[in-house]
Design a protein around this motif. Sequence first.
Motif, PDB file in Angstrom:
ATOM      1  N   TYR A 110      41.703  28.076  32.000  1.00  0.00           N
ATOM      2  CA  TYR A 110      40.941  27.355  33.021  1.00  0.00           C
ATOM      3  C   TYR A 110      39.461  27.356  32.665  1.00  0.00           C
ATOM      4  CZ  TYR A 110      45.305  27.799  35.473  1.00  0.00           C
ATOM      5  OH  TYR A 110      46.628  27.714  35.809  1.00  0.00           O
ATOM      6  N   VAL A 111      38.771  26.280  33.056  1.00  0.00           N
ATOM      7  CA  VAL A 111      37.343  26.132  32.744  1.00  0.00           C
ATOM      8  C   VAL A 111      36.575  25.891  34.048  1.00  0.00           C
ATOM      9  CG1 VAL A 111      35.652  24.864  31.341  1.00  0.00           C
ATOM     10  CG2 VAL A 111      38.029  24.967  30.606  1.00  0.00           C
ATOM     11  N   ALA A 112      35.403  26.547  34.149  1.00  0.00           N
ATOM     12  CA  ALA A 112      34.539  26.328  35.325  1.00  0.00           C
ATOM     13  C   ALA A 112      33.094  26.256  34.859  1.00  0.00           C
ATOM     14  CB  ALA A 112      34.700  27.484  36.313  1.00  0.00           C
ATOM     15  N   ASP A 113      32.219  25.707  35.713  1.00  0.00           N
ATOM     16  CA  ASP A 113      30.781  25.715  35.427  1.00  0.00           C
ATOM     17  C   ASP A 113      30.271  27.125  35.636  1.00  0.00           C
ATOM     18  OD1 ASP A 113      30.388  23.128  34.717  1.00  0.00           O
ATOM     19  OD2 ASP A 113      29.902  22.453  36.746  1.00  0.00           O
ATOM     20  N   SER A 114      29.602  27.664  34.632  1.00  0.00           N
ATOM     21  CA  SER A 114      29.210  29.077  34.751  1.00  0.00           C
ATOM     22  C   SER A 114      28.165  29.285  35.834  1.00  0.00           C
ATOM     23  CB  SER A 114      28.755  29.633  33.406  1.00  0.00           C
ATOM     24  OG  SER A 114      27.915  28.737  32.761  1.00  0.00           O
ATOM     25  N   SER A 115      27.210  28.361  35.989  1.00  0.00           N
ATOM     26  CA  SER A 115      26.190  28.593  37.024  1.00  0.00           C
ATOM     27  C   SER A 115      26.813  28.554  38.413  1.00  0.00           C
ATOM     28  CB  SER A 115      25.022  27.621  36.910  1.00  0.00           C
ATOM     29  OG  SER A 115      25.427  26.407  36.405  1.00  0.00           O
ATOM     30  N   HIS A 116      27.796  27.667  38.592  1.00  0.00           N
ATOM     31  CA  HIS A 116      28.459  27.587  39.900  1.00  0.00           C
ATOM     32  C   HIS A 116      29.269  28.869  40.156  1.00  0.00           C
ATOM     33  CE1 HIS A 116      30.294  24.432  42.855  1.00  0.00           C
ATOM     34  NE2 HIS A 116      30.024  25.583  43.454  1.00  0.00           N
ATOM     35  N   ALA A 117      30.010  29.294  39.142  1.00  0.00           N
ATOM     36  CA  ALA A 117      30.853  30.498  39.295  1.00  0.00           C
ATOM     37  C   ALA A 117      29.984  31.725  39.558  1.00  0.00           C
ATOM     38  CB  ALA A 117      31.690  30.697  38.035  1.00  0.00           C
ATOM     39  N   CYS A 118      28.887  31.844  38.804  1.00  0.00           N
ATOM     40  CA  CYS A 118      28.038  33.033  38.926  1.00  0.00           C
ATOM     41  C   CYS A 118      27.357  33.067  40.302  1.00  0.00           C
ATOM     42  CB  CYS A 118      27.004  33.020  37.799  1.00  0.00           C
ATOM     43  SG  CYS A 118      26.317  34.635  37.474  1.00  0.00           S
ATOM     44  N   SER A 119      26.871  31.912  40.749  1.00  0.00           N
ATOM     45  CA  SER A 119      26.207  31.884  42.070  1.00  0.00           C
ATOM     46  C   SER A 119      27.178  32.269  43.174  1.00  0.00           C
ATOM     47  CB  SER A 119      25.664  30.494  42.406  1.00  0.00           C
ATOM     48  OG  SER A 119      25.161  29.862  41.300  1.00  0.00           O
ATOM     49  N   LYS A 120      28.402  31.767  43.085  1.00  0.00           N
ATOM     50  CA  LYS A 120      29.407  32.092  44.119  1.00  0.00           C
ATOM     51  C   LYS A 120      29.722  33.583  44.114  1.00  0.00           C
ATOM     52  CE  LYS A 120      30.985  28.094  45.926  1.00  0.00           C
ATOM     53  NZ  LYS A 120      31.055  27.786  47.355  1.00  0.00           N
ATOM     54  N   LEU A 121      29.817  34.156  42.905  1.00  0.00           N
ATOM     55  CA  LEU A 121      30.141  35.585  42.816  1.00  0.00           C
ATOM     56  C   LEU A 121      28.995  36.432  43.389  1.00  0.00           C
ATOM     57  CD1 LEU A 121      31.802  38.012  41.902  1.00  0.00           C
ATOM     58  CD2 LEU A 121      30.949  37.672  39.582  1.00  0.00           C
ATOM     59  N   ILE A 122      27.761  36.071  43.047  1.00  0.00           N
ATOM     60  CA  ILE A 122      26.612  36.828  43.575  1.00  0.00           C
ATOM     61  C   ILE A 122      26.593  36.719  45.106  1.00  0.00           C
ATOM     62  CG2 ILE A 122      24.077  36.939  43.675  1.00  0.00           C
ATOM     63  CD1 ILE A 122      24.099  35.850  40.743  1.00  0.00           C
ATOM     64  N   ALA A 123      26.779  35.503  45.608  1.00  0.00           N
ATOM     65  CA  ALA A 123      26.735  35.311  47.066  1.00  0.00           C
ATOM     66  C   ALA A 123      27.835  36.119  47.750  1.00  0.00           C
ATOM     67  CB  ALA A 123      26.866  33.826  47.391  1.00  0.00           C
ATOM     68  N   ALA A 124      29.040  36.113  47.167  1.00  0.00           N
ATOM     69  CA  ALA A 124      30.164  36.839  47.783  1.00  0.00           C
ATOM     70  C   ALA A 124      29.866  38.338  47.820  1.00  0.00           C
ATOM     71  CB  ALA A 124      31.449  36.563  47.002  1.00  0.00           C
ATOM     72  N   THR A 125      29.229  38.842  46.762  1.00  0.00           N
ATOM     73  CA  THR A 125      28.918  40.279  46.693  1.00  0.00           C
ATOM     74  C   THR A 125      27.872  40.640  47.756  1.00  0.00           C
ATOM     75  OG1 THR A 125      29.394  40.186  44.345  1.00  0.00           O
ATOM     76  CG2 THR A 125      28.188  42.120  45.101  1.00  0.00           C
ATOM     77  N   CYS A 126      26.851  39.806  47.882  1.00  0.00           N
ATOM     78  CA  CYS A 126      25.819  40.060  48.905  1.00  0.00           C
ATOM     79  C   CYS A 126      26.423  39.906  50.305  1.00  0.00           C
ATOM     80  CB  CYS A 126      24.650  39.088  48.752  1.00  0.00           C
ATOM     81  SG  CYS A 126      23.758  39.302  47.216  1.00  0.00           S
TER      82      CYS A 126
END
Length: 266
Positions: A110-126
């Motif tokens: 599977y392929v995703a946009d890294s900036s989108h994936a990273c922002s979502k992960l940071i937001a979920a952690t916060c």
Amino acid sequence: MTPKFAPVSESQITRAIVGEFAKEFESYVETDVIIVGGGPSGLIAGKELASAGVEVLIIERNNYLGGGFWLGGFLMNKLTVRSPAETILEELGVPYKEYNKDKDKVAGLYVADSSHACSKLIAATCDAGAKILNMVALDDVVLHNEKVSGVVVNWSAVSALPKEIACVDPVSLESKLVIDATGHDASVVKKLEERGLLKTKGQGAMWVERSENLVVEHTSEFYPGLIVTGMAVSAAYGLPRMGPTFGAMLMSGKRAAEVVIEKLRV
Ligand code: 48H
């Protein structure tokens, strides 16, 4: 219409920042878990722990979080995960697509946009409630009775100062457990190795087929009080690397959180 901003003075803004920082910092001087490294494995471990009600502090030496998750590989803005890790992208709400399987006869990539994936992960952690100290680097470990019991940290900027003015003592933060999520460096583990308390094997060569399962399987307590996750697992146990695919980082972070929760229960 031009907005009318609230009337606030410079000193009030400064007091708001200092006051809130000091209050929060003091509450994390003793905490359940400290995660060193805010890359994909550290962030997801933090998210899982905070969601389970564990007090968790993430320490990151850069001013940005996300580590290698911002870039898939070779400075290209796409990242990959292999099945079953797309379920984590799903959980995080990251859009992704399956790689064109007809052309390459591949399934489950599977392929995703890294900036989108990273922002979502940071937001979920916060959002989950993990606290973050960025621009703060690991200086040493706190070791009580042969158990890692916290970390010694300093502002990252201190290491960039000229030697003659860099005499800034670090401070210590205590925790029940520490997670080494510092990627290839395995910085926390290395502090113990420098003292002859353990021996790392060093990261193995590339072999994607084997590496991802092995990294998740080996995510564990590597030394009393110290759990390893992500690429720090490869460096500690001498496992093959996997290149720019991140499923094992996310799954290892989740596994690290499970290990921590089991240990905190005992
Ligand atoms: C504070 C520190 C310190 C320190 C480092 O490198 P990361 O992204 O780590 P992982 O393990 O979550 O993910 C690894 C992945 O990005 C990767 O490199 C892969 C899959 N490689 C495969 C391959 O074959 O090459 O993040 C680690 C984070 C970074 O943000 C660092 O700045 C931070 O830890 N960090 N923070 N004090 N001493 N050392």
